[in-house]
Design a protein around this motif. Structure first.
Motif, short mmCIF file in Angstrom:
data_model
loop_
_atom_site.label_atom_id
_atom_site.label_comp_id
_atom_site.label_asym_id
_atom_site.label_seq_id
_atom_site.Cartn_x
_atom_site.Cartn_y
_atom_site.Cartn_z
N GLY A 107 -6.90 1.96 -32.82
CA GLY A 107 -7.06 1.66 -31.41
C GLY A 107 -7.79 0.35 -31.19
N GLN A 108 -7.59 -0.22 -30.04
CA GLN A 108 -8.29 -1.44 -29.61
C GLN A 108 -8.78 -1.19 -28.19
OE1 GLN A 108 -8.64 -4.62 -31.39
NE2 GLN A 108 -10.17 -4.80 -29.79
N ALA A 109 -9.98 -1.64 -27.90
CA ALA A 109 -10.56 -1.43 -26.58
C ALA A 109 -10.37 -2.66 -25.70
CB ALA A 109 -12.04 -1.10 -26.69
N CYS A 127 -20.20 -5.71 -30.41
CA CYS A 127 -19.41 -4.71 -29.69
C CYS A 127 -18.27 -4.20 -30.56
CB CYS A 127 -18.85 -5.31 -28.40
SG CYS A 127 -17.94 -4.10 -27.40
N PHE A 128 -18.04 -2.90 -30.48
CA PHE A 128 -16.90 -2.29 -31.17
C PHE A 128 -15.58 -2.86 -30.66
CE2 PHE A 128 -17.94 0.34 -27.54
CZ PHE A 128 -16.72 0.55 -26.93
N MET A 143 -19.91 4.36 -31.49
CA MET A 143 -19.65 2.92 -31.47
C MET A 143 -20.64 2.22 -30.54
SD MET A 143 -15.48 3.05 -31.42
CE MET A 143 -15.43 4.01 -29.93
N PRO A 144 -21.45 1.30 -31.10
CA PRO A 144 -22.47 0.65 -30.28
C PRO A 144 -21.97 -0.63 -29.60
CG PRO A 144 -22.78 0.06 -32.56
CD PRO A 144 -21.61 1.01 -32.52
N VAL A 145 -22.62 -0.95 -28.49
CA VAL A 145 -22.46 -2.24 -27.85
C VAL A 145 -23.87 -2.74 -27.52
CG1 VAL A 145 -22.04 -1.18 -25.58
CG2 VAL A 145 -21.42 -3.55 -25.96
N THR A 146 -24.19 -3.96 -27.98
CA THR A 146 -25.48 -4.59 -27.72
C THR A 146 -25.25 -5.70 -26.72
OG1 THR A 146 -26.08 -4.12 -30.01
CG2 THR A 146 -27.50 -5.66 -28.81
N PHE A 147 -26.06 -5.78 -25.68
CA PHE A 147 -25.78 -6.69 -24.57
C PHE A 147 -27.06 -7.06 -23.83
CE2 PHE A 147 -25.91 -2.44 -22.98
CZ PHE A 147 -26.60 -2.56 -21.78
N TYR A 148 -26.93 -8.04 -22.94
CA TYR A 148 -27.97 -8.31 -21.95
C TYR A 148 -27.31 -8.94 -20.73
CZ TYR A 148 -27.96 -13.22 -23.57
OH TYR A 148 -27.59 -14.49 -23.91
N THR A 192 -20.96 5.76 -37.85
CA THR A 192 -21.30 4.83 -36.78
C THR A 192 -20.61 3.53 -37.07
OG1 THR A 192 -23.42 5.88 -36.44
CG2 THR A 192 -23.18 3.66 -35.61
N VAL A 193 -19.90 2.99 -36.07
CA VAL A 193 -19.19 1.74 -36.20
C VAL A 193 -20.09 0.61 -35.77
CG1 VAL A 193 -17.22 0.42 -35.38
CG2 VAL A 193 -16.98 2.85 -35.76
N ASN A 194 -20.18 -0.43 -36.55
CA ASN A 194 -20.98 -1.60 -36.17
C ASN A 194 -20.13 -2.65 -35.53
OD1 ASN A 194 -23.43 -0.58 -37.10
ND2 ASN A 194 -22.93 -1.19 -39.18
#
Length: 194
Positions: A107-109, A127-128, A143-148, A192-194
């Motif tokens: 899959g792709q998001a 982001c995943f 699946m993590p997403v790091t943001f600001y 966990t997906v990085n």
């Protein structure tokens, strides 16, 4: 005889229209995702190399939404519905995906941010959604997403009134990579997906 030729011509033209429409429908989600990334349309986010240097005292709420393209057999949802953080502060959110089928699925998001004027100020660090994801039968992933949120949002004419941002993902199925098709770990694995 001429009438038979006209009928054949009409059938061929209609067949071409049906095939073209089917191809366009199949490619619509990946094409929309690509179009939004290239043009910035539809609340597409930025990509940051690291954390923000500036953190403001002003708070902003970020909501999370997850959905699936029609026919995508995964289960997919945010692990938390919202969080509140200071503008410029780095946030970390997780989404969960599960493949309940008996075969691997790739899959792709596709993603967007609303309101659209805030999209250019939503910066993803990791982001995943940057890569395709392959889930084996019974596999569940976090699946993590790091943001600001870029502090420049407070001085933008349109986006400065934004108090809540919604980050939405839609997963759609893509072709399975050849090397992944042969792998099949035990059911109910978690990673966990990085």
């Amino acid at each position: 005889m001429a009438k038979m030729t006209d009928t054949k011509k009409t059938v061929i033209q209609l067949s071409c229209v049906v095939v073209t429409m089917g191809a366009l429908a199949w490619a619509s989600v990946p094409f929309y995702n690509w179009f939004c990334r290239v043009t910035g349309f539809g609340g597409v986010t930025g990509v940051a190399q690291g954390d923000s240097d500036v953190i403001l005292d002003k708070m902003i709420k970020v909501r999370f939404d997850g959905s699936l393209d029609r026919g995508m057999p995964w289960e997919f949802k945010p692990m938390q519905r919202e969080m509140e953080l200071r503008i410029g502060e780095t946030g970390l959110a997780f989404f969960e995906a599960y493949n309940p089928t008996d075969h691997p699925i790739a899959g792709q998001a596709a993603y967007n941010v609303t309101p659209y004027e805030a999209g250019g100020f939503f910066e993803k660090i990791e982001c995943f959604c940057f890569t395709e994801q392959v889930l084996q039968p019974g596999e569940r992933v976090e699946m993590p997403v790091t943001f600001y949120v870029d502090p420049e949002i407070v001085s933008d004419r349109d986006a400065k009134y934004t108090h809540t941002i919604t980050l939405s993902y839609t997963f759609y199925e893509i072709d399975l990579p050849d090397q992944q098709a042969a792998l099949a770990p035990d059911a109910e694995t978690v990673r966990t997906v990085n």
